[in-house]
Write a protein that holds these residues in place. Structure first.
Motif, PDB file in Angstrom:
ATOM      1  N   PRO A  66       9.134   4.165   7.758  1.00 21.21           N
ATOM      2  CA  PRO A  66       8.325   4.956   8.698  1.00 21.21           C
ATOM      3  C   PRO A  66       7.304   4.129   9.472  1.00 21.21           C
ATOM      4  CG  PRO A  66       8.373   5.976   6.514  1.00 21.21           C
ATOM      5  CD  PRO A  66       8.952   4.611   6.374  1.00 21.21           C
ATOM      6  N   TYR A  67       6.948   2.970   8.949  1.00 17.91           N
ATOM      7  CA  TYR A  67       5.981   2.098   9.615  1.00 17.91           C
ATOM      8  C   TYR A  67       6.601   0.713   9.756  1.00 17.91           C
ATOM      9  CZ  TYR A  67       3.105   5.851   7.743  1.00 17.91           C
ATOM     10  OH  TYR A  67       2.614   7.089   7.425  1.00 17.91           O
ATOM     11  N   ARG A  68       6.033  -0.108  10.615  1.00 14.81           N
ATOM     12  CA  ARG A  68       6.374  -1.535  10.642  1.00 14.81           C
ATOM     13  C   ARG A  68       5.081  -2.321  10.581  1.00 14.81           C
ATOM     14  NH1 ARG A  68      11.877  -2.381  11.600  1.00 14.81           N
ATOM     15  NH2 ARG A  68      11.382  -4.459  10.836  1.00 14.81           N
ATOM     16  N   GLY A  69       5.109  -3.430   9.825  1.00 20.37           N
ATOM     17  CA  GLY A  69       3.880  -4.137   9.489  1.00 20.37           C
ATOM     18  C   GLY A  69       3.288  -3.490   8.248  1.00 20.37           C
ATOM     19  N   CYS A  70       2.357  -4.186   7.611  1.00 19.29           N
ATOM     20  CA  CYS A  70       1.816  -3.638   6.360  1.00 19.29           C
ATOM     21  C   CYS A  70       0.428  -4.212   6.100  1.00 19.29           C
ATOM     22  CB  CYS A  70       2.753  -3.974   5.202  1.00 19.29           C
ATOM     23  SG  CYS A  70       2.184  -3.307   3.623  1.00 19.29           S
ATOM     24  N   THR A  71      -0.539  -3.327   6.002  1.00 17.43           N
ATOM     25  CA  THR A  71      -1.922  -3.791   5.793  1.00 17.43           C
ATOM     26  C   THR A  71      -2.150  -4.326   4.389  1.00 17.43           C
ATOM     27  OG1 THR A  71      -2.626  -1.553   5.228  1.00 17.43           O
ATOM     28  CG2 THR A  71      -2.930  -2.244   7.513  1.00 17.43           C
ATOM     29  N   HIS A  72      -1.192  -4.195   3.506  1.00 20.46           N
ATOM     30  CA  HIS A  72      -1.352  -4.807   2.188  1.00 20.46           C
ATOM     31  C   HIS A  72      -1.382  -6.337   2.305  1.00 20.46           C
ATOM     32  CE1 HIS A  72       0.256  -1.006  -0.027  1.00 20.46           C
ATOM     33  NE2 HIS A  72      -1.012  -0.925   0.270  1.00 20.46           N
ATOM     34  N   GLY A  73      -0.695  -6.838   3.328  1.00 24.46           N
ATOM     35  CA  GLY A  73      -0.836  -8.244   3.695  1.00 24.46           C
ATOM     36  C   GLY A  73      -0.495  -9.279   2.625  1.00 24.46           C
ATOM     37  N   CYS A  74       0.475  -9.003   1.791  1.00 28.98           N
ATOM     38  CA  CYS A  74       0.842  -9.984   0.746  1.00 28.98           C
ATOM     39  C   CYS A  74       1.324 -11.280   1.427  1.00 28.98           C
ATOM     40  CB  CYS A  74       1.956  -9.433  -0.138  1.00 28.98           C
ATOM     41  SG  CYS A  74       1.551  -7.816  -0.827  1.00 28.98           S
ATOM     42  N   HIS A  75       0.832 -12.384   0.955  1.00 29.41           N
ATOM     43  CA  HIS A  75       1.177 -13.650   1.618  1.00 29.41           C
ATOM     44  C   HIS A  75       2.651 -14.003   1.473  1.00 29.41           C
ATOM     45  CE1 HIS A  75      -2.780 -14.632   2.962  1.00 29.41           C
ATOM     46  NE2 HIS A  75      -3.286 -14.424   1.765  1.00 29.41           N
ATOM     47  N   TYR A  76       3.293 -13.518   0.433  1.00 37.21           N
ATOM     48  CA  TYR A  76       4.700 -13.866   0.195  1.00 37.21           C
ATOM     49  C   TYR A  76       5.673 -12.876   0.842  1.00 37.21           C
ATOM     50  CZ  TYR A  76       3.720 -10.300  -3.291  1.00 37.21           C
ATOM     51  OH  TYR A  76       3.318  -9.151  -3.893  1.00 37.21           O
ATOM     52  N   CYS A  77       5.147 -11.877   1.535  1.00 36.63           N
ATOM     53  CA  CYS A  77       5.998 -10.743   1.946  1.00 36.63           C
ATOM     54  C   CYS A  77       7.182 -11.176   2.810  1.00 36.63           C
ATOM     55  CB  CYS A  77       5.173  -9.728   2.712  1.00 36.63           C
ATOM     56  SG  CYS A  77       6.167  -8.341   3.270  1.00 36.63           S
ATOM     57  N   PHE A  78       8.377 -10.837   2.355  1.00 41.34           N
ATOM     58  CA  PHE A  78       9.584 -11.222   3.090  1.00 41.34           C
ATOM     59  C   PHE A  78       9.668 -10.488   4.429  1.00 41.34           C
ATOM     60  CE2 PHE A  78      12.376  -7.501   2.780  1.00 41.34           C
ATOM     61  CZ  PHE A  78      11.607  -6.714   1.948  1.00 41.34           C
ATOM     62  N   ALA A  79       8.972  -9.335   4.557  1.00 39.31           N
ATOM     63  CA  ALA A  79       9.054  -8.549   5.792  1.00 39.31           C
ATOM     64  C   ALA A  79       8.212  -9.153   6.915  1.00 39.31           C
ATOM     65  CB  ALA A  79       8.616  -7.109   5.524  1.00 39.31           C
ATOM     66  N   ARG A  80       7.372 -10.130   6.581  1.00 35.02           N
ATOM     67  CA  ARG A  80       6.584 -10.773   7.641  1.00 35.02           C
ATOM     68  C   ARG A  80       7.487 -11.263   8.767  1.00 35.02           C
ATOM     69  NH1 ARG A  80       1.377 -12.159   7.034  1.00 35.02           N
ATOM     70  NH2 ARG A  80       0.401 -11.609   5.050  1.00 35.02           N
TER      71      ARG A  80
END
Ligand code: SF4
Length: 339
Positions: A66-80
């Protein structure tokens, strides 16, 4: 001799009165030292043409975000790395410019109403966290789950957001109507690693309490220790504390995976290391010659986690990687159950 007051210990930190004086003179723009945290994100409402996204080569057929981007901001996030699809960067933009698919519930309803829809497994939250804070305002994830329940469509949902307990009722409807598995992502319970790697997320124990609440409500909820980040959350002590906490909170299953680095995620993570932990860079360059660390390293970590799972009563029945275990809702790369 007078003891220094607590708030005088660090002379670099201004008092609230000094802040008030600064703002009076120059407005909020004068607060040049203020940290821009994830909650200062910008949200942009967008129209989506489709809600469900067809995928191949994964243990599920469709994804829903439902959203794109993520304020959780995990440095390892593959979705970056996916944020570059929108001409934005995988660094600050990913965690601070969030696209909100305003019409996603209506579009999903139309898609599930099609006679051709065969109720295949939908993975929710593969490129964003469906329970990041803005969901409290828009309730788009909740709306989608209601539509999926009405459409008797099975789902797997991955999140780091304890807000999911708000939607226990809908998740129960889904459990009764089709199939519903919730994968709470808790890579580690180590506070230092959490603070460093997952700056915008809820405390790991808060996430585990959410798992307990979901399980108590009758929902099939478990934990993904994914990703385990070498050097930050990979020590035996940290793994053991995490596995024990997961067992203590009644998770129905547990899976794990080691971090992989690719494209924008790789460049973001390496820049983060160079900035914050330069001494780790040479080791990472050796370990991540390709997007995955060597098989021997992953197998060693896997063996240790399995041994710890056995020790803490999370035996083969509860493992997400057993052959007849829960389906992988998030794909083999970031949160898969096989190493
Ligand atoms: S919560 Fe999930 S989607 Fe959000 S930044 Fe962290 S890993 Fe990425």
């Amino acid at each position: 001799m007078r003891q220094p007051l607590l708030f005088q210990l660090n002379r670099d930190i201004p008092t609230t009165r000094q802040i008030a004086t600064l703002v009076k003179a120059g407005g909020a723009a004068a607060l040049t030292e203020a940290q821009r945290r994830a909650d200062a994100a910008r949200y942009l409402e967008v129209q989506c043409r489709s809600a469900l996204n067809r995928v191949e080569g994964m243990p599920f057929e469709w994804t829903l975000n439902p959203y794109r981007g993520c304020t959780h901001g995990c440095h390892y996030c593959f979705a970056r790395r996916y944020h570059v699809q929108f001409e934005m960067n995988a660094d600050d933009d990913f965690a601070s410019v969030i696209l909100v698919k305003r019409n996603v519930v209506e579009v999903l309803r139309r898609e599930l109403d099609r006679p051709s829809w065969t109720r295949e497994l939908v993975a929710v939250g593969t490129a964003t966290d469906p329970y990041q804070p803005i969901e409290g305002h828009y309730k788009l994830t909740r709306g989608c789950l209601e539509v999926l329940a009405r459409g008797r469509t099975p789902i797997g949902l991955v999140t780091k957001g304890p807000m999911i307990v708000r939607d226990r009722d809908v998740l129960l409807d889904l459990t009764r109507a089709a199939e519903c598995r919730v994968y709470m992502s808790v890579p580690t319970v180590d506070e230092e690693a959490w603070r460093i790697l997952e700056p915008g997320t809820a405390h790991p124990l808060q996430r585990l309490r959410a798992v307990r609440e979901l399980v108590d409500a009758g929902i099939n909820a478990g934990v993904l220790m994914a990703p385990i980040v070498p050097g930050f959350s990979s020590s035996r002590d940290k793994l053991e504390r995490t596995v024990k906490s997961i067992a203590d909170h009644g998770a129905r299953f547990v899976g794990c995976n080691v971090m992989y680095l690719q494209d924008g995620t790789r460049s973001h993570f390496m820049a983060f290391l160079e900035r914050e932990f330069p001494s780790l860079v040479p080791r990472y360059e050796r370990l991540y010659r390709s997007k995955y660390p060597p098989t021997t390293y992953r197998k060693e970590l896997q063996g240790m986690v399995r041994m710890l799972q056995d020790r803490h009563g999370l035996g083969p029945r509860d493992r997400a990687d057993r052959p007849d275990g829960p389906a992988d809702a998030t794909g083999p790369e970031q949160a898969g159950f096989s190493w």
